[in-house]
Design a protein around this motif. Structure first.
Motif, PDB file in Angstrom:
ATOM      1  N   ALA A  79       1.023  -1.009   0.254  1.00 12.99           N
ATOM      2  CA  ALA A  79      -0.078   0.050   0.055  1.00 12.99           C
ATOM      3  C   ALA A  79       0.894   1.270  -0.158  1.00 12.99           C
ATOM      4  N   ALA A  80       1.972   1.281   0.743  1.00 21.37           N
ATOM      5  CA  ALA A  80       2.907   2.398   0.780  1.00 21.37           C
ATOM      6  C   ALA A  80       3.553   2.835  -0.640  1.00 21.37           C
ATOM      7  N   ARG A  81       3.448   1.654  -1.474  1.00 19.76           N
ATOM      8  CA  ARG A  81       4.107   2.188  -2.937  1.00 19.76           C
ATOM      9  C   ARG A  81       2.874   2.353  -3.815  1.00 19.76           C
ATOM     10  N   ILE A  82       1.826   1.526  -3.555  1.00 18.50           N
ATOM     11  CA  ILE A  82       0.679   1.785  -4.493  1.00 18.50           C
ATOM     12  C   ILE A  82       0.063   3.218  -4.195  1.00 18.50           C
ATOM     13  N   TYR A  83      -0.027   3.547  -3.068  1.00 15.10           N
ATOM     14  CA  TYR A  83      -0.625   4.921  -2.823  1.00 15.10           C
ATOM     15  C   TYR A  83       0.520   6.099  -2.526  1.00 15.10           C
ATOM     16  N   ARG A  84       1.689   5.453  -2.437  1.00 18.46           N
ATOM     17  CA  ARG A  84       2.798   6.576  -2.391  1.00 18.46           C
ATOM     18  C   ARG A  84       2.784   7.205  -1.009  1.00 18.46           C
ATOM     19  N   THR A  85       2.424   6.689   0.152  1.00 18.18           N
ATOM     20  CA  THR A  85       2.353   7.249   1.287  1.00 18.18           C
ATOM     21  C   THR A  85       3.720   7.287   2.070  1.00 18.18           C
ATOM     22  N   ARG A  86       4.739   6.713   1.394  1.00 15.97           N
ATOM     23  CA  ARG A  86       6.076   6.397   2.266  1.00 15.97           C
ATOM     24  C   ARG A  86       6.596   8.049   1.799  1.00 15.97           C
ATOM     25  N   PRO A  87       7.478   8.516   2.847  1.00 17.91           N
ATOM     26  CA  PRO A  87       8.092   9.733   2.409  1.00 17.91           C
ATOM     27  C   PRO A  87       9.100   9.499   1.014  1.00 17.91           C
ATOM     28  N   SER A  88       9.208  10.588   0.416  1.00 19.09           N
ATOM     29  CA  SER A  88       9.988  10.283  -0.790  1.00 19.09           C
ATOM     30  C   SER A  88      11.569  10.597  -0.761  1.00 19.09           C
ATOM     31  N   THR A  89      11.750  10.974   0.382  1.00 14.61           N
ATOM     32  CA  THR A  89      13.336  11.370   0.647  1.00 14.61           C
ATOM     33  C   THR A  89      14.202  10.228   0.321  1.00 14.61           C
ATOM     34  N   TRP A  90      15.469  10.521  -0.215  1.00 14.92           N
ATOM     35  CA  TRP A  90      16.182   9.471  -0.190  1.00 14.92           C
ATOM     36  C   TRP A  90      17.698  10.071   0.133  1.00 14.92           C
ATOM     37  N   ASP A  91      18.461   9.299   1.142  1.00 15.08           N
ATOM     38  CA  ASP A  91      19.616   9.731   1.689  1.00 15.08           C
ATOM     39  C   ASP A  91      21.035   9.322   0.898  1.00 15.08           C
ATOM     40  N   GLY A  92      20.781   8.781  -0.476  1.00 17.09           N
ATOM     41  CA  GLY A  92      21.641   8.681  -1.295  1.00 17.09           C
ATOM     42  C   GLY A  92      22.456   7.255  -1.072  1.00 17.09           C
ATOM     43  N   ARG A  93      21.956   6.375   0.025  1.00 19.64           N
ATOM     44  CA  ARG A  93      22.484   5.143   0.183  1.00 19.64           C
ATOM     45  C   ARG A  93      21.493   4.164  -0.390  1.00 19.64           C
ATOM     46  N   TRP A  94      22.073   3.121  -0.519  1.00 15.84           N
ATOM     47  CA  TRP A  94      21.191   1.794  -1.300  1.00 15.84           C
ATOM     48  C   TRP A  94      21.199   0.716  -0.215  1.00 15.84           C
ATOM     49  N   HIS A  95      20.120   0.060  -0.258  1.00 12.58           N
ATOM     50  CA  HIS A  95      20.058  -1.151   0.794  1.00 12.58           C
ATOM     51  C   HIS A  95      20.544  -2.375  -0.158  1.00 12.58           C
ATOM     52  N   VAL A  96      21.618  -3.017   0.106  1.00 11.75           N
ATOM     53  CA  VAL A  96      22.127  -4.175  -0.557  1.00 11.75           C
ATOM     54  C   VAL A  96      22.026  -5.433   0.170  1.00 11.75           C
ATOM     55  N   VAL A  97      21.570  -6.444  -0.786  1.00 12.23           N
ATOM     56  CA  VAL A  97      21.380  -7.834  -0.210  1.00 12.23           C
ATOM     57  C   VAL A  97      22.220  -8.684  -1.144  1.00 12.23           C
ATOM     58  N   VAL A  98      23.054  -9.629  -0.313  1.00  9.85           N
ATOM     59  CA  VAL A  98      23.900 -10.239  -1.077  1.00  9.85           C
ATOM     60  C   VAL A  98      23.513 -11.745  -0.446  1.00  9.85           C
ATOM     61  N   LEU A  99      23.106 -12.510  -1.272  1.00 10.71           N
ATOM     62  CA  LEU A  99      22.666 -13.871  -0.963  1.00 10.71           C
ATOM     63  C   LEU A  99      24.028 -14.715  -0.750  1.00 10.71           C
ATOM     64  N   GLU A 100      23.957 -15.676   0.287  1.00 11.83           N
ATOM     65  CA  GLU A 100      24.947 -16.268   0.621  1.00 11.83           C
ATOM     66  C   GLU A 100      25.262 -17.664  -0.400  1.00 11.83           C
ATOM     67  N   GLU A 101      24.223 -18.037  -0.957  1.00 10.77           N
ATOM     68  CA  GLU A 101      24.146 -19.156  -1.904  1.00 10.77           C
ATOM     69  C   GLU A 101      22.854 -18.888  -2.720  1.00 10.77           C
ATOM     70  N   LEU A 102      22.897 -19.551  -3.947  1.00 18.18           N
ATOM     71  CA  LEU A 102      21.728 -19.701  -4.874  1.00 18.18           C
ATOM     72  C   LEU A 102      20.867 -20.809  -4.518  1.00 18.18           C
ATOM     73  N   PRO A 103      19.667 -20.735  -3.978  1.00 21.96           N
ATOM     74  CA  PRO A 103      18.521 -21.678  -3.765  1.00 21.96           C
ATOM     75  C   PRO A 103      18.575 -22.380  -5.144  1.00 21.96           C
ATOM     76  N   VAL A 104      17.786 -23.574  -4.842  1.00 18.80           N
ATOM     77  CA  VAL A 104      17.481 -24.347  -5.961  1.00 18.80           C
ATOM     78  C   VAL A 104      16.413 -23.456  -6.892  1.00 18.80           C
ATOM     79  N   ARG A 105      16.301 -23.978  -7.940  1.00 17.96           N
ATOM     80  CA  ARG A 105      15.561 -23.112  -9.065  1.00 17.96           C
ATOM     81  C   ARG A 105      14.038 -22.847  -8.777  1.00 17.96           C
ATOM     82  N   GLU A 106      13.085 -23.747  -8.278  1.00 16.53           N
ATOM     83  CA  GLU A 106      12.101 -23.263  -8.013  1.00 16.53           C
ATOM     84  C   GLU A 106      11.834 -22.319  -6.861  1.00 16.53           C
TER      85      GLU A 106
END
Length: 259
Positions: A79-106
């Motif tokens: 809902a926060a993204r559909i109706y854009r209720t989240r503040p639009s400010t950005w501090d210039g930093r990205w949130h990075v996710v690094v998976l430790e391993e790839l899961p099986v295909r499914e």
């Protein structure tokens, strides 16, 4: 539109602000204008319960189903993204996710779909980035049994170039323009005189719009191309959603009030 998707839209768009629960009879009434018969609704509810999104409860009007905490987090995030209720400010930093391993295909395909829904874009097989962290990330990783390292940081290169690598903004912009062109005559023809008709139209409109959640992370304006079509498409969606809102609310309240 499938019954399960319609059920999610009803809970997220209408029941969340009305206590988050409804009887099965009310759910049948709510999905009837979308051409779902009672057996299809009951099957969708049962499947959603098995997946941990809904839980059976006893309500004044009879047996019903309430959102689980996991569902509340998912629907609030959407809902926060559909109706854009989240503040639009950005501090210039990205949130990075690094998976430790790839899961099986499914599992990998399910994980990719869930990460995209939360606003993450892939930079490689195990690396995902988003303009902001998602509160639901831990749930998504736990469901698939995947471990990952996460951190926030600034990109040493151009942020717009990084965004263009993680998301196909050109194709996305074209689809936003196409969305407006296709839906303008359809939704403009609905005047709200029939609450059930307005509800059905608004839910189909929302369902079509919600598909952009899998592709648009809600990037800050400074990272988007000039004359971004998504801005006009969002204004178009907001305008017609607000126009139909009184008739839609009447239908929902009448459907819930019959118990």
């Amino acid at each position: 539109m499938r019954a399960r998707s319609a059920l999610f839209d009803v809970y997220g768009g209408h029941l969340r602000e009305r206590g988050g629960a409804a009887t099965i009879a009310a759910l049948v009434r709510l999905l009837e204008p979308l051409d779902f018969a009672a057996p299809a609704v009951r099957t969708a509810v049962s499947r959603t319960v098995r997946q941990g999104w809904l839980a059976p409860v006893r309500l004044a009007g009879g047996p019903g189903y309430a959102m689980t905490p996991r569902a509340e987090r998912r629907l609030d995030e959407a809902a926060a993204r559909i109706y854009r209720t989240r503040p639009s400010t950005w501090d210039g930093r990205w949130h990075v996710v690094v998976l430790e391993e790839l899961p099986v295909r499914e599992s990998r395909e399910r994980l990719a779909s869930s990460l995209q829904l939360l606003g993450y874009g892939a930079l490689g097989p195990v690396t995902w980035v988003a303009p902001r962290p998602s509160a639901e990330l831990g749930d998504v990783l736990a469901v698939e049994g995947v471990r990952a390292s996460t951190f926030r940081g600034a990109h040493e290169g151009g942020d717009a170039e990084l965004a263009a690598r993680a998301w196909d903004l050109g194709a996305l912009g074209e689809d936003y323009a196409r969305f407006v062109a296709e839906w303008e005559p359809v939704v403009s023809a609905v005047d709200g005189t029939s609450p059930a008709g307005a509800f059905a139209a608004s839910q189909r409109f929302l369902h079509a719009w919600r598909k952009f959640l899998f592709r648009d992370p809600g990037l800050p304006r400074e990272l988007l191309p000039e004359d971004w079509p998504g801005t006009g498409a969002a204004e178009f969606f907001d305008r017609h959603t607000a126009r139909l809102a009184p008739a839609v609310a009447k239908f929902v309240d009448d459907s819930l009030g019959n118990d």
